[in-house]
Design a protein around this motif. Structure first.
Motif, short mmCIF file in Angstrom:
data_model
loop_
_atom_site.label_atom_id
_atom_site.label_comp_id
_atom_site.label_asym_id
_atom_site.label_seq_id
_atom_site.Cartn_x
_atom_site.Cartn_y
_atom_site.Cartn_z
N ALA A 162 -3.04 10.37 1.56
CA ALA A 162 -4.00 9.51 1.07
C ALA A 162 -3.44 8.34 0.11
CB ALA A 162 -5.07 10.59 -0.01
N PRO A 163 -4.13 7.43 0.08
CA PRO A 163 -3.73 6.09 -0.81
C PRO A 163 -3.61 6.60 -2.26
CG PRO A 163 -5.63 5.61 0.32
CD PRO A 163 -5.61 7.05 0.37
N TYR A 164 -2.79 5.97 -2.78
CA TYR A 164 -2.07 5.83 -4.16
C TYR A 164 -2.85 4.82 -4.78
CZ TYR A 164 0.60 5.78 -8.79
OH TYR A 164 0.73 5.76 -10.13
N ASP A 165 -3.69 4.91 -5.66
CA ASP A 165 -4.45 3.97 -6.57
C ASP A 165 -4.21 3.94 -8.08
OD1 ASP A 165 -5.91 2.88 -4.08
OD2 ASP A 165 -7.64 4.29 -4.46
N PRO A 186 -3.12 12.56 -4.64
CA PRO A 186 -4.33 11.49 -4.89
C PRO A 186 -5.68 12.29 -4.60
CG PRO A 186 -2.90 11.24 -3.01
CD PRO A 186 -2.24 12.33 -3.63
N ARG A 244 0.75 -1.32 -0.01
CA ARG A 244 0.03 -0.01 0.02
C ARG A 244 0.83 1.30 0.09
NH1 ARG A 244 -2.94 0.18 4.80
NH2 ARG A 244 -1.22 -0.99 5.75
N SER A 291 -5.61 8.06 -10.10
CA SER A 291 -5.94 8.60 -9.11
C SER A 291 -5.34 9.83 -8.65
CB SER A 291 -5.54 7.42 -7.82
OG SER A 291 -4.46 7.53 -7.65
N THR A 346 -8.04 10.26 -3.64
CA THR A 346 -8.64 9.39 -2.90
C THR A 346 -8.99 9.82 -1.43
OG1 THR A 346 -6.67 8.42 -2.44
CG2 THR A 346 -7.68 7.32 -4.14
N ALA A 347 -9.66 9.15 -0.55
CA ALA A 347 -10.01 9.63 0.77
C ALA A 347 -8.81 9.96 1.65
CB ALA A 347 -10.84 8.60 1.39
N ARG A 348 -8.59 10.96 2.38
CA ARG A 348 -7.61 11.51 3.23
C ARG A 348 -7.53 10.64 4.20
NH1 ARG A 348 -7.24 18.12 2.09
NH2 ARG A 348 -7.04 17.91 -0.18
N HIS A 349 -6.43 10.27 4.86
CA HIS A 349 -6.40 9.48 6.11
C HIS A 349 -5.74 10.43 7.20
CE1 HIS A 349 -6.19 5.20 4.21
NE2 HIS A 349 -7.24 6.22 3.83
#
Length: 193
Positions: A91-94, A109, A76, A98, A111-114
Motif C-alpha cells: 500500500a502507498p505511504y502517504d 499504511p 512514490r 498514514s 491506505t488502499a492496498r494494491h
C-alpha cells in the motif's frame, strides 16, 4: 532444511538481535543518517520512480527519515501490509500520519492496498534483514514473508537490505526458498553483489 542449518540460523539470529539491542542511541542515529544519505545518493535511488520499502521497528536500521526523504524527492513509496498467511500486500505511504499499528508490533499504511504483485512495479526494493553474505544471501527473521515477496520482483531490479556494517559478509545458512538481494546499504555505503 537439516536441523543443523535451522540451528545455525537461529543461533545467528539470536546473536545479531542481541548485538542490535546493545547499540547506543547516538551511534544508531548517526548510522541511520549515513545509511539514508548513501541510499538516496545512489544512481539507483535517483532513477527510481517507485520504491518498495518498509517501516523499521525495534532495533532494525531506521527507515523513518528514508521514507520521508523518498517522498519529498517525488518518489512514490509502497510499504508492506502483513497478511494472515504471512504474505505481503503493498500500500502507498502517504506520510507518518498514514501509518497505523498492526500485528507483531508493526506499523503499516492505512491506505488502499494494491495487492501482493504490486512489488513487481518497483524500481528499487529495500528490505529488512539481519545479515547478508558476499553472494547476497539474506538472513531475515524467519517468517519467509520477504522471500515470497522477492520472488515477485522483476529481474534486474535493485533489491537492497539495510544493515549495520558489521552484519555484512556473514556466513548465512541458506535454504532452497531463500531469495538473494543484489546489494546492502550500511553506514559505510552501498555494497552491490
Amino acid at each position: 532444511m537439516p536441523s543443523s542449518q535451522a540451528g545455525a540460523k537461529t543461533a545467528l539470529r539470536d546473536a545479531l538481535l542481541t548485538s542490535r539491542r546493545r547499540r547506543g542511541p547516538a551511534g544508531v542515529a548517526a548510522a541511520t543518517r549515513a545509511r539514508t544519505s548513501h541510499l538516496l545518493a545512489s544512481p539507483e535511488a535517483r532513477r527510481a520512480a517507485l520504491v518498495a520499502a518498509y517501516v523499521s521497528v525495534g532495533s532494525e536500521p531506521g527507515t523513518t527519515v528514508l521514507l520521508d526523504e523518498l517522498r519529498a524527492g517525488g518518489r512514490r513509496v509502497l510499504l508492506p501490509v502483513l497478511l494472515a498467511d504471512g504474505d505481503l500486500d503493498w500500500a502507498p505511504y502517504d506520510g507518518p500520519g498514514s501509518l497505523v499499528p498492526a500485528g507483531r508490533g508493526l506499523l503499516e499504511p492505512a491506505t488502499a492496498r494494491h495487492g501482493t504483485d504490486a512489488i513487481a512495479a518497483a524500481d528499487l526494493v529495500v528490505v529488512p534483514g539481519l545479515a547478508v553474505d558476499a553472494a547476497g544471501h539474506r538472513l531475515g527473521r524467519g517468517g519467509g514473508s520477504y522471500d515470497r515477496a522477492l520472488a515477485r520482483v522483476r529481474v534486474g531490479t535493485p533489491t537492497w537490505v539495510l544493515l549495520h556494517a558489521d552484519e555484512l559478509d556473514r556466513d548465512v545458512p541458506v535454504e532452497p526458498h531463500d531469495r538473494r538481494v543484489t546489494g546492502a546499504v550500511t553506514e559505510d555505503g552501498v555494497v552491490r553483489f
